[in-house]
Motif scaffolding. Structure first.
Motif, mmCIF file in Angstrom:
data_model
loop_
_atom_site.group_PDB
_atom_site.id
_atom_site.type_symbol
_atom_site.label_atom_id
_atom_site.label_comp_id
_atom_site.label_asym_id
_atom_site.label_seq_id
_atom_site.Cartn_x
_atom_site.Cartn_y
_atom_site.Cartn_z
ATOM 1 N N UNK A 96 0.793 -1.220 0.000
ATOM 2 C CA UNK A 96 0.000 0.000 0.000
ATOM 3 C C UNK A 96 0.825 1.269 0.000
ATOM 4 N N UNK A 97 2.122 1.162 0.089
ATOM 5 C CA UNK A 97 2.969 2.337 0.147
ATOM 6 C C UNK A 97 3.478 2.682 -1.241
ATOM 7 N N UNK A 98 3.467 3.979 -1.549
ATOM 8 C CA UNK A 98 4.043 4.444 -2.800
ATOM 9 C C UNK A 98 5.560 4.314 -2.679
ATOM 10 N N UNK A 99 6.176 3.572 -3.606
ATOM 11 C CA UNK A 99 7.601 3.286 -3.501
ATOM 12 C C UNK A 99 8.478 4.408 -4.024
ATOM 13 N N UNK A 109 12.355 7.617 -2.372
ATOM 14 C CA UNK A 109 12.198 6.180 -2.506
ATOM 15 C C UNK A 109 11.940 5.593 -1.127
ATOM 16 N N UNK A 110 10.944 4.728 -1.022
ATOM 17 C CA UNK A 110 10.728 3.999 0.223
ATOM 18 C C UNK A 110 11.988 3.192 0.502
ATOM 19 N N UNK A 111 12.443 3.185 1.744
ATOM 20 C CA UNK A 111 13.688 2.468 2.049
ATOM 21 C C UNK A 111 13.582 0.989 1.707
ATOM 22 N N UNK A 146 12.611 5.729 10.582
ATOM 23 C CA UNK A 146 11.460 5.972 11.454
ATOM 24 C C UNK A 146 11.985 6.170 12.877
ATOM 25 N N UNK A 147 11.083 6.154 13.839
ATOM 26 C CA UNK A 147 11.467 6.410 15.226
ATOM 27 C C UNK A 147 11.783 5.143 16.027
ATOM 28 N N UNK A 189 6.531 3.493 7.915
ATOM 29 C CA UNK A 189 7.025 3.026 6.616
ATOM 30 C C UNK A 189 7.263 4.207 5.676
ATOM 31 N N UNK A 190 6.389 5.214 5.693
ATOM 32 C CA UNK A 190 6.570 6.403 4.844
ATOM 33 C C UNK A 190 7.814 7.195 5.255
#
Length: 140
Positions: A3-6, A20-22, A65-66, A130-131
């Motif tokens: 569901x994440x835009x890469x 770019x998504x990691x 991310x955190x 994830x974003x």
């Protein structure tokens, strides 16, 4: 990640920004570039080399991310984010992008696109995390 835009590409005041998504480039907790992402990086390199007379500079930023990391190789998200950006810079240099045009930076979790946690419940927002795990390539 589902569901994440890469990949996203935007024209900003600072230049052309490709995010770019990691997960596109790396496995969780790793800064080693996945072989499946090499063709994508190669396309960016080909574009840069095709227009080299413009002498664009390229900034590469690593973001996490955190969720804390504490391994021998990456004692914190700072090292992980810098390692990821640096590995792409090294790959670009190895593929004939002029090193004086490149800059690597790591921001750990200090510049999230969206909140990592729900401000009311305090619970982690997995989709948002994830974003926030991403690589940004800025051509300026």
């Amino acid at each position: 990640e589902r569901g994440q835009k890469l990949v996203s590409i935007d024209l900003t005041k600072r230049g052309i920004e490709m995010q770019f998504a990691s997960s596109t480039f790396y496995n969780a907790g790793s800064a080693n570039i996945n072989t499946s992402s090499v063709p994508m990086i190669d396309k960016v390199i080909q574009a840069l080399n095709a227009i080299e007379y413009y002498r664009f500079n390229v900034d590469l930023e690593g973001h996490t991310d955190n969720v804390p990391i504490n391994t021998a190789q990456f004692p914190s998200n700072w090292e992980l984010s810098v390692g990821r950006a640096t590995n792409i810079v090294r790959y670009m240099i190895d593929n004939e992008v002029d090193p004086d045009r490149l800059k690597a930076a790591g921001y750990a979790d200090t510049r999230p696109l969206v909140p990592n946690i729900d401000s009311l419940s305090g619970e982690a927002l997995k989709e948002n995390q994830a974003k926030n795990r991403r690589i940004l390539i800025r051509i300026q």
